[in-house]
Design an enzyme around this catalytic site. Structure first.
Site, mmCIF file in Angstrom:
data_model
loop_
_atom_site.group_PDB
_atom_site.id
_atom_site.type_symbol
_atom_site.label_atom_id
_atom_site.label_comp_id
_atom_site.label_asym_id
_atom_site.label_seq_id
_atom_site.Cartn_x
_atom_site.Cartn_y
_atom_site.Cartn_z
ATOM 1 N N GLU A 14 0.904 -1.097 -0.106
ATOM 2 C CA GLU A 14 0.035 0.150 0.029
ATOM 3 C C GLU A 14 0.780 1.294 -0.094
ATOM 4 O OE1 GLU A 14 -3.421 -0.156 2.749
ATOM 5 O OE2 GLU A 14 -3.271 2.105 2.939
ATOM 6 N N LYS A 67 -7.354 -1.442 11.750
ATOM 7 C CA LYS A 67 -6.725 -1.754 10.291
ATOM 8 C C LYS A 67 -5.528 -0.890 9.986
ATOM 9 C CE LYS A 67 -5.841 -1.769 5.768
ATOM 10 N NZ LYS A 67 -5.617 -0.634 4.741
ATOM 11 N N ASP A 127 4.293 -14.541 11.509
ATOM 12 C CA ASP A 127 3.120 -14.989 11.145
ATOM 13 C C ASP A 127 2.084 -13.868 11.488
ATOM 14 O OD1 ASP A 127 0.532 -16.168 11.111
ATOM 15 O OD2 ASP A 127 1.020 -18.020 12.059
ATOM 16 N N HIS A 185 -2.387 10.365 -0.275
ATOM 17 C CA HIS A 185 -2.338 9.271 -1.189
ATOM 18 C C HIS A 185 -2.261 9.755 -2.679
ATOM 19 C CE1 HIS A 185 -4.332 5.959 1.366
ATOM 20 N NE2 HIS A 185 -3.471 6.620 1.959
HETATM 21 C C1 MEV Z 1 -5.915 3.061 5.252
HETATM 22 O O1 MEV Z 1 -5.210 1.660 4.860
HETATM 23 C C2 MEV Z 1 -5.699 3.177 6.838
HETATM 24 C C3 MEV Z 1 -6.915 4.144 7.302
HETATM 25 O O2 MEV Z 1 -8.000 4.065 6.983
HETATM 26 C C4 MEV Z 1 -6.697 4.127 8.821
HETATM 27 C C5 MEV Z 1 -7.668 5.113 9.403
HETATM 28 O O3 MEV Z 1 -9.054 5.254 8.876
HETATM 29 O O4 MEV Z 1 -7.580 5.234 10.753
HETATM 30 C C6 MEV Z 1 -6.377 5.455 6.795
#
Ligand code: MEV
Length: 429
Positions: free
Chosen positions: A82, A266, A282, A380
């Site tokens: 990413e 995430k 892992d 991004h």
């Molecule tokens: C993107 O890979 C991760 C985010 O969505 C995390 C977040 O929203 O805190 C930017």
């Protein structure tokens, strides 16, 4: 020896070869090791690692800079597809550096192995019988893996959990707590619970069904903390203490709402997984542990805490279960993982866990700071445009120039970048 700093201004501007040379020099890799880093996993070795192999599947490997953890500088290898993850975490590490870096701690590396027992007449008597034979059972567990015991690990305790009323009848679950030292420890703990099961069947009169580790590693935790001075958070037209307060609000959103918590966590795992993969650990086990831990209070929640103090400074904390190792498995077989561990130069699994949790906290800080200010897409978009410029063949100063133009024109395509480049070179002729 002069203290090495992970502050490498302009590192991102170097060519690939220059970066490998800089990291190799920083980490003291010899020529053969640098070659190994570049060559990666051969199909031959890959074929020995899994079944039915047909090749390898590579990921980009990068280095996060600026990390100061417990007073020591680290360059952090991250394997991730990413864009912006590594740039973002490096930026956040720089912010944390302004407040003294990350302070971390880790528990002993204690894994939990589970033995499920069914068809038990008297749950209480069975439980007491297991507890009465604790010493014998722990000695039997230790006998399974003498090398871990030699290094100071092995069985540390035995616990019994009762589930009197389940759809398949009364259930007793025995937990073996086992210190796996520098190994992730799946093999050691699984071997131990399989070995103990027949004796536990004798002691309880029950039938052992599952004998397997738990990925909810709540006895193997690592915690990172950091303080970001308000002024370090200031951006164009926005004071730092306001950014700090918005970050606290954003964290609270993820504490109260599981829909937000999933995305929030995430983002943390973007960083943690990337280090897991780079070091041959892992990452599915680490993912499972993190999300189960996030739901430990009965509701899935943010794994981090952020709050603002009276001065407007921002304090962050993250605790994660981290079952990671520096010996055994892919950490040694995979040449890139071996080199990444050399770059990190960690001396224990607990130290690796401490670095990973600091990376997770930094990754979350980067995401929240972007989200509460310019939004996530701006950064991004920049990185995407830069990649498009590179793909079209931009070099040196052209990279910045073309990147800026692609964004300004709102046309981020390789064909357009190539058109701009041919224009640029005509002008130079
Ligand atoms: C993107 O890979 C991760 C985010 O969505 C995390 C977040 O929203 O805190 C930017």
């Amino acid at each position: 020896m002069a203290r090495k700093s992970s502050r490498l201004p302009g590192f991102y501007k170097l060519s690939l070869e220059e970066r490998v040379a800089a990291v190799g020099h920083w980490a003291g890799l010899d020529g053969a090791e640098r070659e190994l880093l570049a060559a990666g996993l051969s199909p031959h070795t890959a074929n020995q690692m899994i079944e039915n192999g047909i090749g390898t599947h590579a990921l980009p490997l990068g280095i996060a800079v600026n990390f100061l953890i417990d007073g020591r500088d680290y360059l952090i290898p991250m394997a991730v597809e990413e864009p912006s993850v590594i740039a973002a975490v490096s930026h956040a590490a720089k912010l944390a550096r302004a407040g003294g870096g990350f302070q971390t701690e880790a528990t002993d590396p204690i894994m939990i192995g589970q033995i499920q027992l069914l068809e038990i007449d008297d749950l209480e008597r069975a439980a007491q019988s297991v507890v009465a034979h604790k010493a014998e059972l722990m000695a039997a567990a230790d006998a399974c893996s003498q090398s871990i015991v030699r290094y100071g690990g092995g069985a540390c305790d035995l616990e019994v959990r009762r589930f009197p009323d389940t759809p398949v009848g009364p259930m007793l679950v025995v937990h073996l707590l086992y210190d796996t030292r520098d190994a992730m420890g799946a093999n050691a703990i699984n071997t131990a619970v399989e070995a103990l099961a027949p004796r536990i069947e004798d002691l309880t009169g029950g039938r052992a069904n599952l004998r397997i580790l738990s990925n909810l590693n709540d006895r193997r935790l690592a915690t990172a903390r950091c303080t970001i001075p308000a002024e370090a958070l200031a951006g164009p037209g926005i004071p730092g203490d306001l950014v700090a307060r918005r970050i606290e609000e954003a964290n609270t959103f993820a504490v109260v709402d599981p829909y937000r918590a999933a995305t929030h966590n995430k983002g943390i795992m973007n960083g943690v997984d990337a280090v897991c993969i780079a070091t041959g650990n892992d990452w599915r086990a680490v993912e499972a542990g993190a999300h189960a831990y996030a739901a430990r209070n009965g509701q899935y929640q943010a794994l981090t805490g952020w709050h603002v103090d009276r001065n407007g400074d921002l304090h962050g904390t993250l605790t994660l279960p981290l079952a990671v190792g520096i010996v055994g498995g892919a950490t040694r077989v995979h040449p890139t993982a071996r080199m990444c561990l050399r770059i990190l130069n960690v001396s224990s699994a607990a130290e690796l866990a401490r670095l990973m949790v600091a990376v997770g906290l930094a990754q979350n800080l980067a995401a929240l700071k972007a989200l509460v200010t310019s939004g996530i897409q701006q950064g991004h978009m920049r990185l995407h445009a830069r990649q498009v410029a590179l793909a079209a063949g931009a070099q040196g100063e052209q990279i910045e120039e073309v990147t800026r133009q692609l964004i300004a024109d709102g046309n981020i395509r390789v064909a357009y970048a190539a058109q701009l480049l041919s224009g640029t070179s005509h002008e130079k002729d």
